[in-house]
Design a protein around this motif. Structure first.
Motif, PDB file in Angstrom:
ATOM      1  N   GLU A 101      -4.261   4.422   9.484  1.00 51.56           N
ATOM      2  CA  GLU A 101      -4.999   3.573   9.999  1.00 51.56           C
ATOM      3  C   GLU A 101      -5.801   3.935  11.148  1.00 51.56           C
ATOM      4  O   GLU A 101      -5.488   4.402  12.207  1.00 51.56           O
ATOM      5  N   GLU A 106      -1.897   5.072  13.161  1.00 50.78           N
ATOM      6  CA  GLU A 106      -0.361   4.966  12.488  1.00 50.78           C
ATOM      7  C   GLU A 106      -0.448   5.234  11.263  1.00 50.78           C
ATOM      8  O   GLU A 106      -1.607   4.819  10.297  1.00 50.78           O
ATOM      9  N   ARG A 107       0.347   6.062  10.757  1.00 52.57           N
ATOM     10  CA  ARG A 107       0.501   6.450   9.262  1.00 52.57           C
ATOM     11  C   ARG A 107       1.195   5.389   8.579  1.00 52.57           C
ATOM     12  O   ARG A 107       1.981   4.707   8.735  1.00 52.57           O
ATOM     13  N   VAL A 108       0.360   4.810   7.462  1.00 51.09           N
ATOM     14  CA  VAL A 108       0.659   3.473   6.815  1.00 51.09           C
ATOM     15  C   VAL A 108       0.856   3.690   5.303  1.00 51.09           C
ATOM     16  O   VAL A 108       1.523   3.039   4.552  1.00 51.09           O
ATOM     17  N   LEU A 127      -1.393   0.058  -0.509  1.00 49.19           N
ATOM     18  CA  LEU A 127      -0.842  -0.319   0.576  1.00 49.19           C
ATOM     19  C   LEU A 127      -0.663  -1.693   0.803  1.00 49.19           C
ATOM     20  O   LEU A 127      -1.315  -2.667   0.407  1.00 49.19           O
ATOM     21  N   TRP A 132      -7.152  -3.136   2.319  1.00 48.95           N
ATOM     22  CA  TRP A 132      -7.447  -1.847   3.200  1.00 48.95           C
ATOM     23  C   TRP A 132      -8.738  -1.206   2.359  1.00 48.95           C
ATOM     24  O   TRP A 132      -8.987  -1.365   1.231  1.00 48.95           O
TER      25      TRP A 132
END
Length: 160
Positions: A101, A106-108, A127, A132
């Motif tokens: 993100e 942050e890894r999403v 996701l 997104w």
């Protein structure tokens, strides 16, 4: 090429052409057009760019155009019936990487390779909590950046 290298017939520098988003966010293609030069952009016209797709369909139906009711295409016309992801996987392979993100770092999620994604893409990310949008890619690190705020008017469309 820059706008300073071109000039108008009177010998004055040509004004810079600005690529702006469509009035219909579902038709927006600025991410795809972002690499066009000033010279290329200066020759373009999008006479129906401000109309919503529903109105364009009504106009096409009233004119008796055969494609008025045709389903919208999400593919690439020159591939025919071949799915884009299958074409890319066959020719470029896969290399998993992070989906991050943009705003939080942050890894999403995880992607199959940055080359499967284009700036502005909304579908196929897998996701939750979206929608997104792909907003950037780090090709060296194989990272795809996403945002929920793609249609903020402050975001530049200058990468494919």
């Amino acid at each position: 090429s820059s706008s300073s290298s071109s000039s108008s017939p009177a010998g004055h520098p040509a004004p810079e052409v600005k690529l702006v988003m469509s009035g219909d966010a579902h038709k927006d293609q600025t991410y795809f057009l972002a690499h066009l030069s000033q010279e290329q952009l200066s020759g373009l016209s999008f006479p129906i760019g401000g109309l919503p797709k529903s109105q364009i369909r009504q106009i096409a139906a009233a004119a008796g155009l055969p494609n008025a009711g045709r389903k919208d295409s999400q593919g690439i016309c020159f591939l025919g019936k071949v799915k884009f992801s299958e074409f890319i996987a066959e020719h470029l392979g896969e290399r998993r990487g992070a989906i991050v993100e943009l705003e939080t770092g942050e890894r999403v999620g995880t992607h199959r390779g940055f080359w499967f994604h284009t700036i502005g893409q909304r579908s196929g990310l897998g996701l939750s909590g979206g929608p997104w949008y792909v907003c950037n890619k780090d090709t060296d690190a194989n990272v795809v950046y996403v945002t929920r705020d793609y249609y903020n008017v402050d975001k530049e469309r200058n990468t494919f």
